[in-house]
Write a protein that holds these residues in place. Structure first.
Motif, mmCIF file in Angstrom:
data_model
loop_
_atom_site.group_PDB
_atom_site.id
_atom_site.type_symbol
_atom_site.label_atom_id
_atom_site.label_comp_id
_atom_site.label_asym_id
_atom_site.label_seq_id
_atom_site.Cartn_x
_atom_site.Cartn_y
_atom_site.Cartn_z
ATOM 1 N N VAL A 185 7.116 -60.346 -71.086
ATOM 2 C CA VAL A 185 5.849 -59.725 -70.712
ATOM 3 C C VAL A 185 5.398 -58.756 -71.803
ATOM 4 O O VAL A 185 6.179 -57.932 -72.277
ATOM 5 C CB VAL A 185 5.983 -58.972 -69.373
ATOM 6 N N VAL A 186 4.134 -58.846 -72.161
ATOM 7 C CA VAL A 186 3.505 -57.901 -73.086
ATOM 8 C C VAL A 186 2.331 -57.258 -72.358
ATOM 9 O O VAL A 186 1.517 -57.959 -71.747
ATOM 10 C CB VAL A 186 3.010 -58.603 -74.365
ATOM 11 N N GLU A 187 2.261 -55.933 -72.401
ATOM 12 C CA GLU A 187 1.111 -55.232 -71.822
ATOM 13 C C GLU A 187 0.369 -54.509 -72.937
ATOM 14 O O GLU A 187 0.962 -53.710 -73.682
ATOM 15 C CB GLU A 187 1.538 -54.239 -70.744
ATOM 16 N N LEU A 188 -0.915 -54.765 -73.045
ATOM 17 C CA LEU A 188 -1.751 -54.131 -74.057
ATOM 18 C C LEU A 188 -2.379 -52.875 -73.475
ATOM 19 O O LEU A 188 -3.021 -52.931 -72.432
ATOM 20 C CB LEU A 188 -2.848 -55.095 -74.512
ATOM 21 N N GLY A 189 -2.191 -51.741 -74.147
ATOM 22 C CA GLY A 189 -2.744 -50.486 -73.669
ATOM 23 C C GLY A 189 -2.210 -50.094 -72.307
ATOM 24 O O GLY A 189 -2.991 -49.927 -71.366
ATOM 25 N N PRO A 190 -0.905 -49.925 -72.161
ATOM 26 C CA PRO A 190 -0.326 -49.646 -70.839
ATOM 27 C C PRO A 190 -0.663 -48.279 -70.277
ATOM 28 O O PRO A 190 -0.383 -48.021 -69.104
ATOM 29 C CB PRO A 190 1.185 -49.778 -71.084
ATOM 30 N N GLY B 89 5.330 -52.903 -74.292
ATOM 31 C CA GLY B 89 4.030 -52.255 -74.261
ATOM 32 C C GLY B 89 3.523 -52.076 -75.676
ATOM 33 O O GLY B 89 4.297 -51.757 -76.581
ATOM 34 N N VAL B 90 2.239 -52.304 -75.880
ATOM 35 C CA VAL B 90 1.627 -52.151 -77.203
ATOM 36 C C VAL B 90 0.491 -51.158 -77.077
ATOM 37 O O VAL B 90 -0.467 -51.385 -76.325
ATOM 38 C CB VAL B 90 1.093 -53.499 -77.731
ATOM 39 N N ASP B 91 0.593 -50.041 -77.795
ATOM 40 C CA ASP B 91 -0.437 -49.007 -77.686
ATOM 41 C C ASP B 91 -0.573 -48.287 -79.024
ATOM 42 O O ASP B 91 0.441 -47.938 -79.646
ATOM 43 C CB ASP B 91 -0.066 -47.994 -76.600
ATOM 44 N N PRO B 92 -1.798 -48.040 -79.496
ATOM 45 C CA PRO B 92 -1.980 -47.352 -80.770
ATOM 46 C C PRO B 92 -1.831 -45.834 -80.683
ATOM 47 O O PRO B 92 -1.709 -45.160 -81.709
ATOM 48 C CB PRO B 92 -3.415 -47.717 -81.159
ATOM 49 N N ALA C 58 0.320 -41.634 -75.732
ATOM 50 C CA ALA C 58 0.468 -42.650 -74.686
ATOM 51 C C ALA C 58 1.820 -43.336 -74.797
ATOM 52 O O ALA C 58 2.473 -43.616 -73.781
ATOM 53 C CB ALA C 58 -0.660 -43.673 -74.782
ATOM 54 N N ARG C 59 2.272 -43.597 -76.020
ATOM 55 C CA ARG C 59 3.570 -44.250 -76.201
ATOM 56 C C ARG C 59 4.703 -43.363 -75.703
ATOM 57 O O ARG C 59 5.682 -43.848 -75.126
ATOM 58 C CB ARG C 59 3.794 -44.627 -77.667
ATOM 59 N N ARG C 60 4.573 -42.054 -75.894
ATOM 60 C CA ARG C 60 5.606 -41.143 -75.372
ATOM 61 C C ARG C 60 5.657 -41.204 -73.854
ATOM 62 O O ARG C 60 6.743 -41.204 -73.249
ATOM 63 C CB ARG C 60 5.330 -39.705 -75.832
ATOM 64 N N GLN C 61 4.486 -41.247 -73.226
ATOM 65 C CA GLN C 61 4.453 -41.279 -71.766
ATOM 66 C C GLN C 61 5.010 -42.584 -71.215
ATOM 67 O O GLN C 61 5.775 -42.585 -70.246
ATOM 68 C CB GLN C 61 3.022 -41.053 -71.274
ATOM 69 N N VAL D 67 8.269 -49.904 -75.982
ATOM 70 C CA VAL D 67 6.873 -49.756 -76.352
ATOM 71 C C VAL D 67 6.798 -49.657 -77.861
ATOM 72 O O VAL D 67 7.681 -49.081 -78.502
ATOM 73 C CB VAL D 67 6.234 -48.515 -75.682
ATOM 74 N N ARG D 68 5.765 -50.241 -78.430
ATOM 75 C CA ARG D 68 5.608 -50.232 -79.882
ATOM 76 C C ARG D 68 4.181 -49.865 -80.236
ATOM 77 O O ARG D 68 3.242 -50.060 -79.459
ATOM 78 C CB ARG D 68 5.951 -51.594 -80.477
ATOM 79 N N GLU D 69 4.027 -49.330 -81.441
ATOM 80 C CA GLU D 69 2.693 -49.033 -81.942
ATOM 81 C C GLU D 69 1.997 -50.334 -82.311
ATOM 82 O O GLU D 69 2.594 -51.227 -82.924
ATOM 83 C CB GLU D 69 2.774 -48.127 -83.164
ATOM 84 N N GLY D 70 0.755 -50.454 -81.924
ATOM 85 C CA GLY D 70 0.008 -51.653 -82.271
ATOM 86 C C GLY D 70 -1.392 -51.595 -81.722
ATOM 87 O O GLY D 70 -1.697 -50.824 -80.817
ATOM 88 N N ASP D 71 -2.239 -52.424 -82.266
ATOM 89 C CA ASP D 71 -3.636 -52.525 -81.868
ATOM 90 C C ASP D 71 -3.825 -53.877 -81.202
ATOM 91 O O ASP D 71 -3.292 -54.886 -81.667
ATOM 92 C CB ASP D 71 -4.528 -52.406 -83.114
#
Length: 273
Positions: free
Chosen positions: A58-63, A82-85, A89-92, A105-109
């Motif tokens: 499962v991949v969630e964009l902007g969780p 989880g992918v979030d720029p 948000a990534r810390r949360q 969770v990883r950094e990404g657009d």
């Protein structure tokens, strides 16, 4: 956007003033955990229809703050990414993922998520595409198609306009009103236009559902947050005049346009071949 750390306990100011924060982050600061236009009910129906199993990557964009992620993690899944720029948000979301197997969770657009081709069986995106330009919506749809394995499913939950033949002048007026009050560009589509966006990227629509867009109605807040969470939210808003002013302005715009606003959820499948 200025990064902000939010406190559900105090509702007090942090690194961004309330009148400048994007609407969804302001609501999160006040303690609102469900930030989807169709509420937790439509999210649950979407996840139920996706039928995520212990074999699914499962991949969630902007969780966001992780409410949907928590629902996924509480069920069966193979891996969750989880992918979030946004660093805050990534810390949360990392705190939500802690203690769960194969969850990160990883950094990404969303336009270029950095994941390998065919590396996901399920992609989830909620209340994210609405904020994108027409070109970026199409780019993201193609990127999701690339990321999914053949037969993979994409679950979307977005703000929608109704009816399908609504006049373009009304669309423009609503988009401007929403963008002005939530401080983020809002470009909702009709259900027909959302469907066309997804099918033009190569997907086949398998399931569609709708729910009223009542994000800030007291009854929806209680349904989404539970009584204790709703009381915490109401109390935080009451004690923060700037936030209260912003949130009441958002609610006013939602109510003024309620005849043309709803939430839509779609499940699109990537063909096997």
């Amino acid at each position: 956007m200025t990064e902000t750390t939010y406190s559900e306990k105090t509702g007090g100011p942090t690194t961004s003033e309330e009148h400048r924060a994007a609407g969804h982050w302001l609501l999160a600061k006040m303690g609102k955990r469900v930030l989807r236009p169709g509420g937790i009910d439509l999210t649950r129906r979407l996840l139920g229809s996706l039928q995520i199993s212990s074999a699914d990557r499962v991949v969630e964009l902007g969780p966001g703050i992780g409410r949907t992620a928590q629902l996924v993690l509480d069920g069966g899944y193979a891996t969750y990414t989880g992918v979030d720029p946004n660093e805050d948000a990534r810390r949360q979301i990392a705190a939500v993922l802690a203690g769960h197997h194969d969850a990160a969770v990883r950094e990404g657009d969303a336009r270029a998520n950095g994941l390998p081709d065919g590396s996901a069986d399920v992609v989830i995106s909620e209340a994210m595409l609405t904020m994108q330009s027409a070109a970026d919506k199409s780019t993201i749809a193609r990127e999701v198609f690339r990321t999914l394995a053949p037969g993979g499913r994409w679950g979307l939950h977005e703000l929608s306009l109704k009816p399908d033949d609504v006049d373009q002048s009304v669309v423009d007026q609503i988009s401007k009103a929403l963008s002005r009050t939530i401080k983020v560009g809002a470009r909702p589509l009709t259900t027909r236009a959302w469907t066309e966006l997804v099918t033009e990227a190569g997907f086949e629509i398998e399931w569609t559902d709708h729910h009223p867009m009542k994000l800030l109605s007291p009854t929806r807040i209680i349904a989404d947050e539970g009584l204790r969470g709703a009381l915490r939210f109401f109390n935080n808003v009451r004690r923060n005049p700037q936030a209260r002013q912003r949130i009441m302005a958002m609610r006013k715009v939602f109510r003024a346009n309620q005849d043309h606003l709803e939430a839509v959820a779609l499940i699109a499948r990537k063909p096997e071949r």
